[in-house]
Design a protein around this motif. Sequence first.
Motif, PDB file in Angstrom:
ATOM      1  N   VAL A  60       0.831  -1.218   0.000  1.00 45.30           N
ATOM      2  CA  VAL A  60       0.000   0.000   0.000  1.00 45.30           C
ATOM      3  C   VAL A  60       0.863   1.265   0.000  1.00 45.30           C
ATOM      4  CG1 VAL A  60      -2.085   1.033   0.997  1.00 45.30           C
ATOM      5  CG2 VAL A  60      -1.680  -1.379   1.286  1.00 45.30           C
ATOM      6  N   THR A  61       2.168   1.126   0.059  1.00 47.23           N
ATOM      7  CA  THR A  61       3.173   2.200  -0.105  1.00 47.23           C
ATOM      8  C   THR A  61       3.128   3.275   0.973  1.00 47.23           C
ATOM      9  OG1 THR A  61       1.909   3.685  -1.600  1.00 47.23           O
ATOM     10  CG2 THR A  61       3.104   1.822  -2.621  1.00 47.23           C
ATOM     11  N   GLN A  62       2.694   2.907   2.203  1.00 51.11           N
ATOM     12  CA  GLN A  62       2.831   3.866   3.295  1.00 51.11           C
ATOM     13  C   GLN A  62       4.317   4.137   3.532  1.00 51.11           C
ATOM     14  OE1 GLN A  62       1.187   0.915   3.589  1.00 51.11           O
ATOM     15  NE2 GLN A  62      -0.818   1.165   4.551  1.00 51.11           N
ATOM     16  N   VAL A  63       4.663   5.391   3.789  1.00 52.21           N
ATOM     17  CA  VAL A  63       6.056   5.785   4.008  1.00 52.21           C
ATOM     18  C   VAL A  63       6.237   6.129   5.482  1.00 52.21           C
ATOM     19  CG1 VAL A  63       7.904   7.386   3.393  1.00 52.21           C
ATOM     20  CG2 VAL A  63       6.235   6.669   1.655  1.00 52.21           C
ATOM     21  N   ALA A  64       7.141   5.431   6.148  1.00 49.08           N
ATOM     22  CA  ALA A  64       7.390   5.686   7.564  1.00 49.08           C
ATOM     23  C   ALA A  64       7.955   7.086   7.773  1.00 49.08           C
ATOM     24  CB  ALA A  64       8.366   4.642   8.112  1.00 49.08           C
ATOM     25  N   ASP A  65       7.681   7.654   8.954  1.00 51.71           N
ATOM     26  CA  ASP A  65       8.274   8.945   9.321  1.00 51.71           C
ATOM     27  C   ASP A  65       9.700   8.665   9.789  1.00 51.71           C
ATOM     28  OD1 ASP A  65       8.822  11.516  10.020  1.00 51.71           O
ATOM     29  OD2 ASP A  65       7.108  11.761  11.368  1.00 51.71           O
ATOM     30  N   LEU A  66      10.562   8.394   8.828  1.00 50.77           N
ATOM     31  CA  LEU A  66      11.863   7.781   9.084  1.00 50.77           C
ATOM     32  C   LEU A  66      12.776   8.626   9.960  1.00 50.77           C
ATOM     33  CD1 LEU A  66      12.159   6.528   5.443  1.00 50.77           C
ATOM     34  CD2 LEU A  66      12.102   5.019   7.432  1.00 50.77           C
ATOM     35  N   ALA A  67      12.851   9.915   9.695  1.00 55.08           N
ATOM     36  CA  ALA A  67      13.751  10.774  10.473  1.00 55.08           C
ATOM     37  C   ALA A  67      13.265  10.926  11.910  1.00 55.08           C
ATOM     38  CB  ALA A  67      13.877  12.140   9.799  1.00 55.08           C
ATOM     39  N   ALA A  68      11.965  11.116  12.091  1.00 56.10           N
ATOM     40  CA  ALA A  68      11.421  11.298  13.440  1.00 56.10           C
ATOM     41  C   ALA A  68      11.551  10.022  14.267  1.00 56.10           C
ATOM     42  CB  ALA A  68       9.961  11.735  13.354  1.00 56.10           C
ATOM     43  N   VAL A  69      11.314   8.869  13.646  1.00 55.11           N
ATOM     44  CA  VAL A  69      11.480   7.598  14.359  1.00 55.11           C
ATOM     45  C   VAL A  69      12.952   7.379  14.716  1.00 55.11           C
ATOM     46  CG1 VAL A  69      11.242   5.094  14.194  1.00 55.11           C
ATOM     47  CG2 VAL A  69       9.434   6.574  13.302  1.00 55.11           C
ATOM     48  N   GLY A  70      13.844   7.766  13.819  1.00 57.47           N
ATOM     49  CA  GLY A  70      15.271   7.655  14.108  1.00 57.47           C
ATOM     50  C   GLY A  70      15.683   8.490  15.307  1.00 57.47           C
ATOM     51  N   GLN A  71      15.152   9.698  15.415  1.00 53.59           N
ATOM     52  CA  GLN A  71      15.458  10.555  16.556  1.00 53.59           C
ATOM     53  C   GLN A  71      14.922   9.948  17.841  1.00 53.59           C
ATOM     54  OE1 GLN A  71      17.428  13.206  16.665  1.00 53.59           O
ATOM     55  NE2 GLN A  71      17.087  13.335  18.879  1.00 53.59           N
ATOM     56  N   LEU A  72      13.722   9.377  17.770  1.00 55.16           N
ATOM     57  CA  LEU A  72      13.136   8.715  18.938  1.00 55.16           C
ATOM     58  C   LEU A  72      14.006   7.549  19.395  1.00 55.16           C
ATOM     59  CD1 LEU A  72      10.544   8.337  20.778  1.00 55.16           C
ATOM     60  CD2 LEU A  72       9.805   6.680  19.068  1.00 55.16           C
ATOM     61  N   CYS A  73      14.466   6.748  18.446  1.00 56.95           N
ATOM     62  CA  CYS A  73      15.323   5.600  18.804  1.00 56.95           C
ATOM     63  C   CYS A  73      16.640   6.060  19.426  1.00 56.95           C
ATOM     64  CB  CYS A  73      15.592   4.756  17.558  1.00 56.95           C
ATOM     65  SG  CYS A  73      14.160   3.835  16.966  1.00 56.95           S
TER      66      CYS A  73
END
Length: 413
Positions: free
Chosen positions: A159-172
């Motif tokens: 379904v091509t949802q795109v993760a909020d990659l930068a924000a999740v990276g900061q959280l991790c």
Amino acid sequence: MKIKGITTRLVHADRNLNQPQDGAVHFPTSNSVLFEYKDVNDLVDVFQGKKMGHVYSRSSSSSNSALQKILAELEGGVDAATFATGMAAISAALLSLLKCNDHIVVSQFLFGNTRSFMNTLENFGIEISYVDVTDVNAVARAVRANTRLVFTETIANPVTQVADLAAVGQLCAEHKLVYMIDNTMTPGHMFDAKGVQASLTVMSLTKYFAGHGNVLGGAIVDTGLFDWSDYPNIFALYRVGDPRNWGLTQIRKKGLRDMGATLPPHSAQQISIGLETLALRLERCCNNALRLATYLHGHAKVAQVYYPGLSDHPQHYIAREMFKGSYGGIFSMDLVEGADILAFLNHLDLVITATHLGDTRTLALPVASTIFYESGAQERAKMGINDNMIRFSVGIEDIDDIVADFEQAFNKI
């Protein structure tokens, strides 16, 4: 000279990074299972991790090491490990790094086989929270005291949802969690996983990396950003030397050596050769996918098109920022109510119905009745998958020929 262009780097990577003998431009295939040491002390040192070397080809070989150098260079990592398939890479990493009663946060939009493997992990006593990774707050709410890792894909399939990659990276980074990204859909030059603070990137080399539907493979790349000295699950035996290597060392020992999903040397060389044209093929696939998705958007017999390159896609602007102006080579569409998707697929002449993606050829698949059949209707609904959905992996053919094939199939339903 300093080489800037990605294709120039990839075309010359094998001879520059691995320096094959006799002027060869490709590193040779090594089919030896065993490796002789004239001094047994050297063999002991390699076994104990004091020296680099090969002792048995299930664990490592020169052919795999050559490919690993290229992958680490492409993904901007400190090292890489190769496996027989992408699923072998995912399972080896998670089974090596997690223990019973650990908790992980994963995307609720996971590809079917990856989701199936997560069910297996739950049977081993690993707790899993499935969340909407397009919303970093949903990820944050799922984090617990025993959370060890966050796992997501860049672009979800189908379904091509795109993760909020930068924000999740900061959280991790703030919570000192391993951030593991499946980068199959967006190889290194398209997406900078290290730039969003990924700890590990995992990929199916079978897809875009090799690119021609003729070889299986998978890999894990360690970006060097995660401090493994803070990770509680690293065995004492592997806490030697540079801490940046501890995670991948444990994955190699427990996930590759012990589980045995070795990439054959001949496959490693085939993938290395396929990598030379990665940027060219992916650019063509992405351009074709955007053209085709735009053509289908608003078509009278199409109810919905799911592609990050379309301006009405929910994560269009994140994709535009993250993926350097490209939006991937896959998209999905729903036909209008009452249309027979199987009949439509049977009327396609050029497009191949097959369960694969990242190929030079355009491929199509009915989603609900095949790769997500085992998920069941309730889980499919959570992922945004309906019974009328078709997934496409767009190839490198001339776009006018692909459009013409779609049009003639539409005219028959």
